[in-house]
Enzyme design. Sequence first.
Site, PDB file in Angstrom:
ATOM      1  N   TYR A 175      75.683   6.148 -70.036  1.00  0.00           N
ATOM      2  CA  TYR A 175      76.915   6.670 -70.646  1.00  0.00           C
ATOM      3  C   TYR A 175      78.176   6.735 -69.777  1.00  0.00           C
ATOM      4  O   TYR A 175      79.284   6.667 -70.319  1.00  0.00           O
ATOM      5  CB  TYR A 175      76.648   8.057 -71.249  1.00  0.00           C
TER       6      TYR A 175
ATOM      7  N   HIS B 118      68.016  16.928 -77.584  1.00  0.00           N
ATOM      8  CA  HIS B 118      68.732  16.147 -76.574  1.00  0.00           C
ATOM      9  C   HIS B 118      68.015  14.823 -76.286  1.00  0.00           C
ATOM     10  O   HIS B 118      68.652  13.778 -76.210  1.00  0.00           O
ATOM     11  CB  HIS B 118      68.902  16.954 -75.289  1.00  0.00           C
ATOM     12  N   LYS B 119      66.711  14.901 -76.123  1.00  0.00           N
ATOM     13  CA  LYS B 119      65.883  13.696 -75.932  1.00  0.00           C
ATOM     14  C   LYS B 119      64.500  14.009 -76.496  1.00  0.00           C
ATOM     15  O   LYS B 119      64.100  15.173 -76.570  1.00  0.00           O
ATOM     16  CB  LYS B 119      65.702  13.353 -74.439  1.00  0.00           C
TER      17      LYS B 119
ATOM     18  N   ASP C 169      75.850  18.929 -73.613  1.00  0.00           N
ATOM     19  CA  ASP C 169      76.176  17.537 -73.270  1.00  0.00           C
ATOM     20  C   ASP C 169      76.008  16.609 -74.478  1.00  0.00           C
ATOM     21  O   ASP C 169      76.778  15.668 -74.678  1.00  0.00           O
ATOM     22  CB  ASP C 169      75.256  16.982 -72.160  1.00  0.00           C
TER      23      ASP C 169
ATOM     24  N   ARG D 255      80.505  21.520 -66.310  1.00  0.00           N
ATOM     25  CA  ARG D 255      80.581  20.214 -66.966  1.00  0.00           C
ATOM     26  C   ARG D 255      79.946  20.230 -68.356  1.00  0.00           C
ATOM     27  O   ARG D 255      80.412  19.524 -69.254  1.00  0.00           O
ATOM     28  CB  ARG D 255      79.973  19.103 -66.110  1.00  0.00           C
TER      29      ARG D 255
ATOM     30  N   TRP E 163      81.881  18.762 -71.523  1.00  0.00           N
ATOM     31  CA  TRP E 163      81.416  17.781 -72.513  1.00  0.00           C
ATOM     32  C   TRP E 163      81.672  18.290 -73.928  1.00  0.00           C
ATOM     33  O   TRP E 163      82.118  17.547 -74.800  1.00  0.00           O
ATOM     34  CB  TRP E 163      79.913  17.526 -72.371  1.00  0.00           C
TER      35      TRP E 163
END
Length: 416
Positions: A77, A171-172, A182, A256, A260
């Site tokens: 990404y 997320h995954k 994120d 961070r 995001w």
Amino acid sequence: MKFINNKIKILALTILHTGIMAVSAQSSIHKAETSTSQSGKIVPDNLNWSERMLLSEMYRFPESWMLDFSKSPKWTYPSAIVLDGAEQLYTKTGKKEYYDYISGFGEKLIKEDGTILTYELEKYNIDLLNSGNVLLYLYEKEKKEKYLKALQTLRLQIAGQPRTQEGSFWHKKIYPYQVWLDGLYMGMPFYAHYTKDFSKGNDAAKAYDEIVFQFDSVQKNLLDKKTGLLYHGWDESRQQAWADKQTGLSPNFWGRAMGWYGMAMVDVLDYLPQNHPGRARLISYIKSFADAIVKVQDKENGLWYQVLDKAGEKRNYTEASASAMFVYMMIKSVNKGYLPQSYKVYAKKGYNGIIKNLITVDENGVVNLNKCCAVAGLGGKPYRDGSYEYYVNEKIRSNDAKGTGPFILASIEFEK
């Protein structure tokens, strides 16, 4: 005698060849010098900061797949964030080298049959949707079939992405029942842009509703009502060691992660229809978000900390990527009318703080962004526990695309 003549011929040819090589070398040096600015700098200092940073990234990473220190072409990404800035700068300046830099990413990563290099759909990793933004741009420009096929593959991932019970994207696949801030940036601007370009009628309406719901769900499950800040992650199952057994929340506010999320909100609004009822809610989330980050902005230098609410604690530091993301989110929101003009003061203070404290310029004009957190996450191997000590001890580096990309985007908004 014949032997001596041959030796003379060889000597003459050697001298001639050496002379040609010397002239050729001088010519190459001259070309290299004239390709830099008149001042002899690789990156001219009379350009805007947006172009100076993009040109610096192009110098550091001659091919766009190399961005963020990739050693070989890999579908990931960070490149897409810098290339988002390159798209806008190409539109603004018409400089072909910017377009070629973007185009090179698609050419390298997408095979002729539409296969995406190194991508595995079955991993259901939401991070891997973000670079689809580059393909949406390239398909609009070039109409290559291979880009369309790759985009359809990424849309298939969204259709199959595992969800929490109420419908929030995991997320995954390897992080079951987990929602990370994120993921909203990684997936939702792409989903919204794809929907705008390719979906119609009920399909489009359902997609837009689902996109807005992802933000509604985050506001419900990850928001700290006392501070207005949002936690990095939430585990619906409460099984993770990092998750609070009552709330499922991770223990800290990572800069961070919130960056995001802020970028996700302002970028999704570029594609969400003006008459969608979710627009007003998203704009209200932006206002709440901006109020919360203004409270933890450093009063002296205008920057934000790696762990947002723990300024002054041991090893905490003002971090470049989060600072650039917050500045971008705020100045774009002001420009678009999502936030009142009064917030420009905070955005400007943050932007000036980045330039004064985190930017250095080499003698050749190349611009560096320093003090970027290289990476942070939750769980995995070795296990990341989301503790304060974990975040402040992750590697710090310069010129991470997760910082340079948002800095370019923020600069473009200030230059409007």
